[in-house]
Design an enzyme around this catalytic site. Structure first.
Site, short mmCIF file in Angstrom:
data_model
loop_
_atom_site.label_atom_id
_atom_site.label_comp_id
_atom_site.label_asym_id
_atom_site.label_seq_id
_atom_site.Cartn_x
_atom_site.Cartn_y
_atom_site.Cartn_z
N SER A 60 69.43 71.55 19.15
CA SER A 60 68.24 70.68 19.05
C SER A 60 67.50 71.01 17.77
CB SER A 60 67.30 70.92 20.23
OG SER A 60 66.61 72.15 20.07
N ASP A 61 66.82 70.03 17.17
CA ASP A 61 65.86 70.41 16.14
C ASP A 61 64.75 71.20 16.84
OD1 ASP A 61 64.48 70.85 13.83
OD2 ASP A 61 64.44 68.76 13.19
N TRP A 62 63.99 71.95 16.05
CA TRP A 62 63.02 72.89 16.63
C TRP A 62 61.86 72.13 17.29
CZ3 TRP A 62 67.15 74.80 15.12
CH2 TRP A 62 67.40 76.16 15.03
N GLY A 98 62.73 69.59 19.42
CA GLY A 98 63.27 68.24 19.58
C GLY A 98 63.77 67.92 20.98
#
Ligand code: BGC
Length: 732
Positions: free
Chosen positions: A259-261, A263
Site C-alpha cells: 500500500s502507499d503510506w 493508502g
C-alpha cells in the site's frame, strides 16, 4: 556407545537442517515459500503482512525469517528516519548519491543508462541494508501542474515502458526489489486521497497502464505500490479491477502489492482484492506519526476475521506467499552483494546520466557552447545555488554533497560573477534535515532585478538558472502547482536580462513544463532537471561543450496551460468536482493531442532536443509494401553527423493508422534508438514493425486489435520533426 549417540545427534541435526528448506538459498524459491508457510502460526502469518515501523515489516524471529526494510526512492536512498516518525534519525553514515530525478532519466532516451541507474541505486540500497526501493514511478504526464511529475517518466507510455524495464532489471540484479508506483491513475496531487478517476478502458489500457504492464511482465518487478486515489469508487490499494483483474489476472503478477503510506482503508477490500503489505495507515504520507500497527486493516481486524470465519485461510496464505516470495528474493537472498555508497563508480554514473539528460531546447547563433576563456560570465538566479535534493516530499535525499550549477560553472571558467536576481523566500527544512543553506536576501524584488541587470550590462555572457524548486506548489509531493508560469517574478527578470544583454542563456530547472513568454527574446534555452549530486557538473559539462547535449523532451512543452487537453474540460477534467475527475481528454494526452489540433503549436514538442552538431537523414527505405499478421516489415534510414563534433541523437519511429473503426492518435511512438556518430560518420538505423505495434485497445471487445489496411511509418527527430514517411499495408 558415546560415539554412537554423537553420530546419531549429528545425523539428526543434519536432517533437521536439510529439512529447513526455506533456509536453503539454493532451493527453488517456491519450495522455500511453501516450506516456510507450513511452519508459521496463524499469528505469525498475519504479522508479516503489515508494518512494524515507518519503513519496516517484521519477519518471523522464531524461525529466522527476516523482515523487510523499505526505503524511498526513486532517485537515491532516503536517509534513515525514526522508528515511528517521518523525521530523520540523525545518522551520520547515511548520506547517499542522488541520481537524476526520473524525468531526467527519461530525457536521456537511453535504456542502458536506466539499467546503470538501477544497478548503482541497488548497490547503495544494499550498503544501507534496504530490501525494497519505493520506485520507480511511471504515472503518465497528464497535466503540467502535477507536483510529482518530476518523479515520473513523461507523457508517453512507450518511452516510459522502455525506460522503466531496465531500471528495474538493474536494481533487482542487486537483490533489491523495485516497488513500481503509484499504481494507478495517480496523475495529480490535489485531493490525492479523495479523488476517483473516471476514465475509458481505452485510455486506461493504451495510456495509463502500459508502463506498469511492462514493469511487471518485462521488468519482472517484485513489488508494486497501490496509489492513494480511487478508481471505480474503490481505493487503488485494494481495487478489484486494478489488482485482482488486471495485475494478477491479466498480467500474472507474482510479486507483492504494497500500500502507499496511508493508502489502505478497509479490511474487507484489502483481503478480497489483493493488498499484501500494509504501510503507513492513518498517516497521509507526509504528516501524522501513527504507531498503532496492530490496528492496521491487515493486522488484528484480519486475524479476528479469520478466527470468526469471515475470511479464509486460503485468502491469508495467498498474501503470505506473496510476502515470503519477496523476502526470499531480497532480504533472504544469499547471493546479494554488500553494496557501497557514494563510490567513484556511482558518482561517475550520476554525472553521466545527468549530462545526457540535459536538453538543449534552443541555440540561436550557436551561443552555446560557451568558450573556456577569460570572458566575463554572469550567473543569475536562485536555482544556480539552491540544493534541489532537499524538499519535494518522500523523494527528498540527504546527499553526501550536491554540486550546484554555480559551482559547476565556476569549476570550468575563471571569470564568473553571481547575482541572485530573485528569491523564493525561506529555505526548505523537511524531515528535520537542515543543510544550513543561506537563501535569505534583504533586497526588494525590484532591487534584485536592478542589480542583476546592472551586472548583466558588464558581462560578456549571462547564464540565468531558474525554474521551479521542491517547495510545496512547485515540484513537490502532496500539492500541485497553482499556475503554469514561472514563480517569483522570473519572467520579468528574464525579460530585463534579455534587454540588458543579448547573449543570454536561460537554464530552466524543473520536472515540469513552464510557460516561456520571453522565448523570442532569448537566444539559448536549456532544460535541465533535478539532476542529483552531480547536477552542476553535468550542466557545466553541457554548457561548455565537454558533453554534447543529447537529451530529448519526455513531455510536450505547450504554450499555455489551456493547451493541455486535461485542462479543456473545466474543473471536472482537473482537479475534479465532488471527488470525481473525468479524463475526457481520453487517449489524447501530450503530443497525441497537439498532433490533431492544427492550430496548436507547442513551445517545444515531445522528443525535441538539439545538439552542438547537426544530423542529416537520407535513404529512408521499407523492406516491403505490405505485411501479414504474422509477418514484419523493416524500415531504415541513414543518419549522418554533418557537423564538426561527435554527438548522439535519438531516432524515433512513430506509426499512424489513417483509417480505423475507432479514432486513433495521428501518430504514436513505437520504437526509438539512440546512436552516437563521429563527425562525417553515417549509421543506418533499422526498425522492425510487427502487428502488435499496430494495435489499439478495442474496449467493446476488451481486446487489442490491429485492423487491416494502410499504415504509415514516420522516422523522426522529434514529434514535430518527421524526416521520412513510409506507407505499408497490413493484409487480412
Ligand atoms: C508517497 C510514496 C512514498 C511513501 C513512503 C507516500 O506519501 O506517496 O511515494 O514511497 O510515502 O515515504
Amino acid at each position: 556407545m558415546k560415539r554412537l549417540s554423537l553420530l546419531l545427534f549429528v545425523a539428526m541435526s543434519a536432517a533437521m537442517i536439510s529439512a529447513q528448506l526455506y533456509l536453503n538459498p539454493q532451493a527453488p524459491i517456491e519450495d522455500r515459500v511453501e516450506d516456510a508457510l507450513s511452519r508459521m502460526t496463524l499469528q505469525e502469518k498475519v504479522a508479516i503482512l503489515h508494518a512494524q515501523s515507518k519503513f519496516s515489516s517484521p519477519g518471523v524471529a522464531r524461525l529466522g525469517i527476516r523482515g523487510l526494510w523499505m526505503t524511498d526512492g526513486p532517485h537515491g536512498i532516503r536517509p534513515e528516519v525514526m522508528w515511528d516518525e517521518w523525521n530523520q534519525a540523525g545518522w551520520t553514515n547515511d548520506s547517499c548519491t542522488a541520481f537524476p530525478a526520473l524525468t531526467g532519466l527519461a530525457a536521456t532516451w537511453d535504456p542502458q543508462l536506466a539499467y546503470l541507474y538501477g544497478q548503482m541505486l541497488g548497490e547503495e540500497a544494499n550498503y544501507r541494508g534496504k530490501d525494497v526501493v519505493l520506485g520507480p514511478g511511471v504515472n503518465i504526464y497528464r497535466t503540467p501542474l502535477n507536483g510529482r511529475n518530476f518523479e515520473y517518466m513523461g507523457e508517453d507510455p512507450y518511452l516510459a515502458s522502455q525506460m522503466v524495464v531496465p531500471y528495474i532489471q538493474g536494481l533487482q540484479s542487486q537483490g533489491v526489489a523495485a516497488c513500481v508506483k503509484h499504481y494507478a491513475l495517480n496523475n495529480q496531487e490535489v485531493n490525492r486521497h479523495g479523488y476517483n478517476v473516471n476514465v475509458s478502458d481505452r485510455a486506461l489500457y493504451e495510456i495509463y497502464l502500459p508502463a506498469y504492464k511492462a514493469a511487471v511482465q518485462q521488468g519482472g518487478a517484485w513489488s508494486i505500490m497501490g496509489s492513494y486515489n480511487l478508481y471505480k469508487g474503490q481505493h487503488a490499494c485494494h481495487n478489484q479491477y486494478l489488482l485482482r483483474d488486471i495485475l494478477r489476472g491479466e498480467w500474472g503478477f507474482d510479486g507483492a502489492v504494497v500500500s502507499d503510506w496511508g493508502g489502505a482503508h478497509d479490511t474487507d477490500e484489502a483481503v478480497a482484492n489483493g493488498l499484501d503489505l500494509e504501510f503507513g495507515t492513518w498517516t497521509n504520507g507526509t504528516t501524522s506519526n501513527n504507531k498503532e500497527y496492530d490496528n492496521y486493516f491487515l493486522a488484528d481486524p484480519f486475524l479476528r476475521g479469520i478466527q470468526e470465519g469471515r475470511y479464509t485461510m486460503a485468502q491469508l496464505d495467498a498474501k503470505v506467499r506473496n510476502v515470503l516470495r519477496l523476502i526470499f528474493r531480497t532480504s533472504m537472498n544469499a547471493s546479494r552483494g554488500f553494496g557501497s555508497m557514494v563510490s567513484a563508480e556511482h558518482v561517475a554514473a550520476a554525472r553521466r546520466i545527468a549530462a545526457d539528460a540535459v536538453v538543449l531546447l534552443k541555440n540561436e547563433g550557436s551561443l552555446l557552447p560557451l568558450a573556456k576563456d577569460n570572458s566575463r560570465i554572469l550567473v543569475v538566479g536562485e536555482n544556480a545555488i539552491k540544493m534541489m535534493t532537499v524538499g519535494g516530499g518522500s523523494s527528498q535525499l540527504k546527499v553526501k554533497y550536491e554540486v550546484s550549477p554555480l559551482q559547476g560553472i565556476q569549476a570550468k571558467a575563471a571569470n564568473v560573477q553571481y547575482e541572485r536576481g530573485y528569491t523564493s523566500g525561506e529555505k526548505i527544512i523537511q524531515d528535520a534535515i537542515d543543510f544550513g543553506e543561506q537563501l535569505d536576501d534583504p533586497r526588494s524584488p525590484s532591487q534584485m532585478i536592478a542589480d542583476a541587470v546592472e551586472a548583466a550590462c558588464r558581462a560578456d555572457v549571462v547564464v540565468f538558472v531558474g525554474g521551479l524548486n521542491k517547495k510545496p506548489h512547485q515540484d513537490c509531493e502532496d500539492s500541485d502547482r497553482e499556475s503554469y508560469g514561472l514563480p517569483y517574478g522570473q519572467d520579468e527578470l528574464i525579460s530585463a536580462l534579455a534587454a540588458a544583454n543579448s547573449r543570454l542563456v536561460v537554464v530552466n530547472v524543473s520536472g515540469n513544463a513552464v510557460a516561456m513568454p520571453w522565448l523570442q527574446k532569448v537566444p539559448a534555452v536549456v532544460q535541465t532537471w533535478y539532476n542529483g549530486s552531480e547536477a552542476g557538473n553535468a550542466l557545466a559539462d553541457v554548457l561548455f561543450g565537454d558533453v554534447n547535449p543529447s537529451g530529448k523532451l519526455p513531455f510536450t512543452f505547450m504554450q499555455r496551460l489551456e493547451d493541455y487537453p486535461a485542462h479543456q474540460y473545466g474543473a471536472e477534467g482537473y482537479p475534479g468536482v465532488d471527488n470525481q475527475v473525468y479524463y475526457r481528454d481520453d487517449i489524447f494526452v501530450g503530443y497525441r493531442h497537439a498532433d490533431r489540433q492544427k492550430k496548436l503549436k507547442p513551445l517545444f514538442a515531445f522528443g525535441h532536443g538539439l545538439s552542438y552538431t547537426t544530423f542529416s537523414y537520407a535513404n529512408a527505405t521499407i523492406s516491403k509494401k505490405s505485411m501479414t499478421y504474422d509477418g514484419k516489415v523493416e524500415v531504415s534510414i541513414d543518419v549522418t553527423n554533418t557537423g564538426a563534433r561527435a554527438g548522439k541523437t535519438t531516432v524515433q519511429l512513430y506509426l499512424s493508422d489513417p483509417k480505423s473503426s475507432l479514432p486513433r492518435p495521428v501518430k504514436e511512438l513505437k520504437a526509438f534508438e539512440k546512436i552516437e556518430l563521429q563527425p562525417g560518420q553515417t549509421k543506418t538505423v533499422r526498425f522492425t514493425i510487427d502487428e502488435t505495434m499496430l494495435r489499439f485497445f478495442d474496449d467493446a471487445r476488451h481486446q487489442w486489435v490491429a485492423e487491416p489496411g494502410d499504415f504509415v511509418a514516420h522516422i523522426a527527430a522529434a514529434a514535430d520533426d518527421i524526416k521520412a514517411s513510409l506507407r505499408f499495408k497490413l493484409e487480412k
